[in-house]
Motif scaffolding. Sequence first.
Motif, short mmCIF file in Angstrom:
data_model
loop_
_atom_site.label_atom_id
_atom_site.label_comp_id
_atom_site.label_asym_id
_atom_site.label_seq_id
_atom_site.Cartn_x
_atom_site.Cartn_y
_atom_site.Cartn_z
N PRO A 46 0.81 -1.23 0.00
CA PRO A 46 0.00 0.00 0.00
C PRO A 46 0.83 1.27 0.00
CG PRO A 46 -0.07 -1.06 2.14
CD PRO A 46 0.62 -2.01 1.23
N ASP A 47 2.13 1.18 0.35
CA ASP A 47 2.99 2.36 0.37
C ASP A 47 3.63 2.65 -0.98
OD1 ASP A 47 2.78 3.19 3.13
OD2 ASP A 47 3.87 1.36 3.64
N SER A 48 3.35 1.82 -1.96
CA SER A 48 3.91 2.03 -3.29
C SER A 48 3.21 3.22 -3.96
CB SER A 48 3.73 0.77 -4.14
OG SER A 48 4.10 1.01 -5.48
N THR A 49 3.88 3.83 -4.91
CA THR A 49 3.26 4.90 -5.71
C THR A 49 2.75 4.36 -7.04
OG1 THR A 49 5.43 5.52 -6.57
CG2 THR A 49 4.61 6.73 -4.65
N SER A 50 2.70 3.05 -7.17
CA SER A 50 2.13 2.40 -8.35
C SER A 50 1.31 1.20 -7.90
CB SER A 50 3.23 1.95 -9.31
OG SER A 50 2.68 1.18 -10.36
N TRP A 51 0.00 1.27 -8.11
CA TRP A 51 -0.88 0.14 -7.79
C TRP A 51 -1.39 -0.45 -9.11
CZ3 TRP A 51 -4.23 3.40 -3.92
CH2 TRP A 51 -3.50 3.60 -2.74
N LYS A 52 -1.13 -1.73 -9.29
CA LYS A 52 -1.56 -2.40 -10.52
C LYS A 52 -2.72 -3.35 -10.22
CE LYS A 52 3.00 -2.00 -12.64
NZ LYS A 52 4.20 -2.71 -13.19
N PHE A 53 -3.73 -3.29 -11.09
CA PHE A 53 -4.93 -4.09 -10.88
C PHE A 53 -5.28 -4.86 -12.14
CE2 PHE A 53 -5.41 -0.47 -8.01
CZ PHE A 53 -5.72 -1.09 -6.80
N ALA A 54 -5.60 -6.14 -11.97
CA ALA A 54 -6.20 -6.93 -13.04
C ALA A 54 -7.70 -7.02 -12.77
CB ALA A 54 -5.59 -8.34 -13.08
N LEU A 55 -8.51 -6.86 -13.80
CA LEU A 55 -9.96 -6.93 -13.64
C LEU A 55 -10.42 -8.38 -13.57
CD1 LEU A 55 -11.13 -4.16 -16.15
CD2 LEU A 55 -10.66 -3.96 -13.69
N ARG A 56 -11.48 -8.61 -12.84
CA ARG A 56 -12.04 -9.94 -12.67
C ARG A 56 -12.48 -10.53 -14.02
NH1 ARG A 56 -16.19 -8.59 -9.44
NH2 ARG A 56 -17.81 -8.80 -11.01
N ALA A 57 -12.04 -11.70 -14.30
CA ALA A 57 -12.40 -12.35 -15.57
C ALA A 57 -13.90 -12.58 -15.64
CB ALA A 57 -11.67 -13.68 -15.71
N GLY A 58 -14.49 -12.25 -16.76
CA GLY A 58 -15.92 -12.47 -16.96
C GLY A 58 -16.84 -11.44 -16.36
N ALA A 59 -16.28 -10.38 -15.78
CA ALA A 59 -17.12 -9.33 -15.19
C ALA A 59 -17.91 -8.63 -16.29
CB ALA A 59 -16.27 -8.33 -14.43
N LYS A 60 -19.21 -8.45 -16.06
CA LYS A 60 -20.09 -7.83 -17.05
C LYS A 60 -20.91 -6.72 -16.40
CE LYS A 60 -20.90 -12.02 -19.83
NZ LYS A 60 -21.95 -12.94 -20.32
N PHE A 61 -21.26 -5.75 -17.24
CA PHE A 61 -22.23 -4.75 -16.81
C PHE A 61 -23.63 -5.32 -16.96
CE2 PHE A 61 -18.68 -1.83 -18.00
CZ PHE A 61 -18.53 -1.25 -16.75
N HIS A 62 -24.60 -4.64 -16.40
CA HIS A 62 -25.96 -5.15 -16.39
C HIS A 62 -26.61 -5.20 -17.77
CE1 HIS A 62 -26.06 -3.76 -11.91
NE2 HIS A 62 -25.45 -4.90 -12.07
N ASP A 63 -26.00 -4.54 -18.75
CA ASP A 63 -26.52 -4.64 -20.12
C ASP A 63 -25.82 -5.75 -20.90
OD1 ASP A 63 -24.02 -3.54 -20.49
OD2 ASP A 63 -24.70 -1.77 -21.58
N GLY A 64 -24.98 -6.53 -20.21
CA GLY A 64 -24.33 -7.68 -20.85
C GLY A 64 -22.97 -7.41 -21.44
N LYS A 65 -22.57 -6.14 -21.50
CA LYS A 65 -21.27 -5.81 -22.08
C LYS A 65 -20.16 -6.07 -21.05
CE LYS A 65 -22.98 -4.12 -25.96
NZ LYS A 65 -23.01 -2.66 -26.17
N PRO A 66 -18.96 -6.48 -21.49
CA PRO A 66 -17.89 -6.77 -20.56
C PRO A 66 -17.31 -5.50 -19.93
CG PRO A 66 -17.10 -6.96 -22.82
CD PRO A 66 -18.58 -6.77 -22.90
N VAL A 67 -16.83 -5.63 -18.71
CA VAL A 67 -16.12 -4.54 -18.04
C VAL A 67 -14.67 -4.55 -18.54
CG1 VAL A 67 -15.40 -3.55 -15.85
CG2 VAL A 67 -17.56 -4.81 -15.99
#
Length: 542
Positions: free
Chosen positions: A111-132
């Motif tokens: 948490p003390d880093s000045t660079s936070w890297k995130f991978a998005l959850r596989a298969g995550a979708k919005f409520h209209d069916g489009k992928p995040v």
Amino acid sequence: MRDVTHDVPAPHRRTFLKYTGALGAAAAVSASLSACSSGPESTNETGGGDGENPTLTAVIGYGNDGSWDPTQTASAFCMAANNHIYEGLLDTDPISREPYAALATEVPKDPDSTSWKFALRAGAKFHDGKPVTADDVVFVFERILDPDTQTLAKGFFASWLKEVRKTDARNVELVLKFPFPDGLARLTLAKIMPKHVFSKPGGWDEAIKGLAVGSGPYRQTAHHPKSNTTFEAFDDYNGPRKPAFRKMNWLTIVDAAPRVAKISGSSAGAQIADNIPYANIGQLESGGLTVAGGAGMNNLFLMFNTKHKPFDDVRVRQALHYAIDTGKMVEVALKGRGKPASSFLDESNPSYRRAKTVYAYDPDKAKALLKAAGVRGLSIEILAVNVSWIVDCLPTIKSSWDAIGVRTTLSPQETTAVFTKMDQKQDYQVVAAASNPNQFGLDADLIMHYNYGPENLWMQYTRWAGDSAAKALFRDMDRATREPDAGKKKTMVQDYIDVVAEQAVLYPVVHNELMTAWNPKRLSGIRPQPYPGINLLQAKWA
């Protein structure tokens, strides 16, 4: 704050608190506008009875007609609903406020880093069916950090977050200006919204009105301002907090009596309600309901118009605080479920320290301060929100001020009416309203910047930001934000809170508990919040 926090601010309140429009958001975005409601829908069909897929019905004691734009809103109802509809890269536990992976796959290990890297959850979708995608993440953060766009969320991010970069379709990097571990918990305040929906012309206006399309466990199915909002479990949700209720119907009932009636008795139409009046706790418990709450930052505050004499004089502001019989207010209005403010922060906050200036009830000191300021024959109209417990507290303020020779008139109005006047820069003397920055988090830096800052909406309301004391305060606040040593930072925050207490421009009178009631025979896993609204992401049918 108001119901504010409950329904309120920080930068452009007009966009931020636009209380217009009725929008029913169907599953498909293209169908959402056709679902508009021309008026309040009947809320008699509350569900929650026996059956294969009963509807959970909740009663919320705040309006659902505030802004629904997650980058703008401070509405208690809308924020609580958005926590079920949207996700951040990280979200936080509603009680401990510890961050957990939501759209992201994990919490950064450093948490003390000045660079936070995130991978998005596989298969995550919005409520209209489009992928995040990473584009959606960048889209939201670019809006928040845009110097030409005033949003509430900007105040929570701009001081420490430099930029958000797309690495590839499912990976992003957050680049910080300096180490800021408190920022991890704030990521829940950046709800990820679909770029293909809200980047369209007028998209943000529709978000304000009530269009909500997220990736969370519940999708919004209808929205009727001043009446109710409905939800349904999102079948394609694959995140950590699975929906336990097939359908939910949240009713907005601001008036206390009908709110209590809706959850009372053998024919109760709801299974859970927030903002329970203290006077009704015994009645509800005797009827078999569980009533519980928590103490936090919930408070009644006074806000002065420092451009309206004599409220430009700190002695007058202090006098009016000293004059209030806060002990009587706690005993009579709050039924013992509160404490007179001894700091801007509540006593349970990790950064709490008793302020150097504490407004203990002292009418003689109040009179002396008014005399020193050369003020005689003062008449005040208190412009107040009509949140039920605030209305209960107002008579104590009036009798206290009347007792020191300040003729006082009470003018409680709907929250939207009060803050519309603020937005229109209408003249006023004193506002009494409710606030709870804990809606956004627990860290003191966040809480104080929510209320104080050179471009802060609240400071625009008080007309105080140009004062020399204000400018010095804002400099001290910025230095504290950047301080890397946690112990030193805590002390710096406590020191500038002493200035906030002394100046009493926008300052709490009492901190109080918020009570939630529910039927334990129908619901389990309920954890009452010490801030407005409800969170049902870990609840289920009993």
